[in-house]
Design a protein around this motif. Structure first.
Motif, short mmCIF file in Angstrom:
data_model
loop_
_atom_site.label_atom_id
_atom_site.label_comp_id
_atom_site.label_asym_id
_atom_site.label_seq_id
_atom_site.Cartn_x
_atom_site.Cartn_y
_atom_site.Cartn_z
N ASN A 174 0.84 -1.19 0.00
CA ASN A 174 0.00 0.00 0.00
C ASN A 174 0.87 1.25 0.00
O ASN A 174 0.75 2.11 -0.86
CB ASN A 174 -0.93 0.01 1.21
CG ASN A 174 -2.02 -1.04 1.11
OD1 ASN A 174 -2.46 -1.37 0.02
ND2 ASN A 174 -2.43 -1.59 2.25
N ASP A 195 0.74 3.45 -3.14
CA ASP A 195 0.14 2.78 -4.30
C ASP A 195 1.09 2.84 -5.50
O ASP A 195 0.66 3.08 -6.64
CB ASP A 195 -1.21 3.42 -4.64
CG ASP A 195 -2.08 2.51 -5.51
OD1 ASP A 195 -1.83 1.29 -5.51
OD2 ASP A 195 -2.98 3.03 -6.18
N GLN A 232 3.67 -0.73 4.37
CA GLN A 232 2.37 -1.18 4.84
C GLN A 232 1.84 -2.11 3.76
O GLN A 232 1.60 -1.70 2.63
CB GLN A 232 1.43 0.00 5.05
CG GLN A 232 0.10 -0.38 5.69
CD GLN A 232 -0.81 0.84 5.81
OE1 GLN A 232 -1.13 1.46 4.80
NE2 GLN A 232 -1.22 1.17 7.02
N THR A 233 1.68 -3.39 4.09
CA THR A 233 1.27 -4.38 3.09
C THR A 233 -0.22 -4.65 3.17
O THR A 233 -0.87 -4.42 4.20
CB THR A 233 2.03 -5.71 3.28
OG1 THR A 233 1.58 -6.35 4.48
CG2 THR A 233 3.53 -5.47 3.37
N GLU A 234 -0.75 -5.15 2.06
CA GLU A 234 -2.17 -5.44 2.00
C GLU A 234 -2.56 -6.61 2.89
O GLU A 234 -3.65 -6.64 3.47
CB GLU A 234 -2.56 -5.76 0.55
CG GLU A 234 -2.38 -4.59 -0.40
CD GLU A 234 -2.73 -4.96 -1.83
OE1 GLU A 234 -3.18 -6.10 -2.05
OE2 GLU A 234 -2.55 -4.12 -2.73
N LEU A 235 -1.66 -7.59 3.01
CA LEU A 235 -2.02 -8.84 3.67
C LEU A 235 -1.38 -9.05 5.04
O LEU A 235 -1.98 -9.70 5.89
CB LEU A 235 -1.64 -10.02 2.76
CG LEU A 235 -2.29 -10.05 1.38
CD1 LEU A 235 -1.75 -11.22 0.56
CD2 LEU A 235 -3.82 -10.17 1.50
#
Length: 274
Positions: A174, A195, A232-235
């Protein structure tokens, strides 16, 4: 009194927003400005007498690596500790973004990319040099474009067949944030990408700051001052992207006054043996 020798070439990019030179002057430190000229025999590296005083080097890798003045502390973070194989071996694996990885040579990756897709069971691979002073910028390849991308990298960069590289499963992100760490504390931070688009602002998620703070207080430290990039990761929440030098790092939107004053104190303490 602390001295700074700054290669202003590094300030020409958008990687440092704000008046770093003004912050150095306002802190009461002495400032020597120069500009790195590759291959030049006339390069100025600052006053020789400053070897008897706490002196900080900041600039491009070419500049700080060629400065032989013997300043103390000199360039923070210019050592093999910034190589992936070193810090990956000393930081908890579950803190790292690329926790599933393989080290290999660029030659072997280019000859047999399919082997690495299969070993990591993925359709997208992230490639970066092992060295902290990057031969090339990290990039992503797919099964369909691997040969073209790897061949282009050979042609357009200084990568060699024997260059040691990290190959990892690609992780979607992110945002990405840079934190300046000094003497066991996070000094300040900055967002630099959101992004996959450059987005520089004095902002960060608290959970990313908290991970940088855990790194700052970890028993193993790469240097007294360095940078820690956190995604900051999505998962999986916050993860460390990489550890970098302070001396050659863009400061983005970090508070320059705060950074300079903190590093002045650290440099004085280190110089005096504290």
């Amino acid at each position: 009194m602390v001295n700074w020798v700054v290669d202003t070439y590094i300030l020409d990019s958008r990687s440092t927003i704000g008046d770093l030179l003004g912050s150095i002057r306002n802190s009461g430190a002495n400032l020597f400005e120069t500009k790195y000229i590759p291959l030049s025999e006339e390069q100025s590296y600052g006053p020789e007498e400053w070897i008897k005083e706490p002196t900080i080097l900041y600039g491009t890798h070419g500049f700080v690596s060629k400065c032989k003045r013997g300043y103390t502390p000199g360039a923070y973070g210019i050592s093999s500790n910034m190589n992936c194989n070193v810090y990956y071996s000393n930081i908890p694996n579950d803190w790292m973004l690329n926790s599933e990885f393989i080290f290999t040579t660029f030659h072997d990756l280019k000859q047999k990319p399919e082997k690495y897709f299969n070993m990591l069971n993925t359709s997208r691979l992230f490639i970066r040099p092992n060295s902290g002073f990057k031969t090339f910028a990290g990039f992503v390849i797919t099964r369909s474009n691997a040969l073209d991308e790897l061949s282009s990298t050979m042609q357009l960069t200084s990568v060699m067949p024997e260059t040691f590289v990290l190959v990892a499963r690609y992780q979607p992100l992110n945002g990405e944030f840079r934190f300046i760490i000094g003497d066991g504390e996070v000094i300040d931070g900055s967002e630099y990408r959101w992004d996959n688009i450059l987005d520089i602002r004095h902002d960060w998620p608290q959970e990313c700051w908290d991970l940088a703070d855990r790194m700052a207080k970890h028993s193993w430290q790469p240097d007294l001052v360095y940078t820690c990039d956190v995604a900051q990761t999505e998962l999986y929440g916050p993860k460390i992207v990489e550890i970098n030098s302070f001396a050659c790092a863009g400061l983005y939107a970090c508070n320059k006054d705060k950074v300079v004053n903190a590093i002045n104190r650290i440099a004085e303490k280190e110089f005096s043996g504290g």
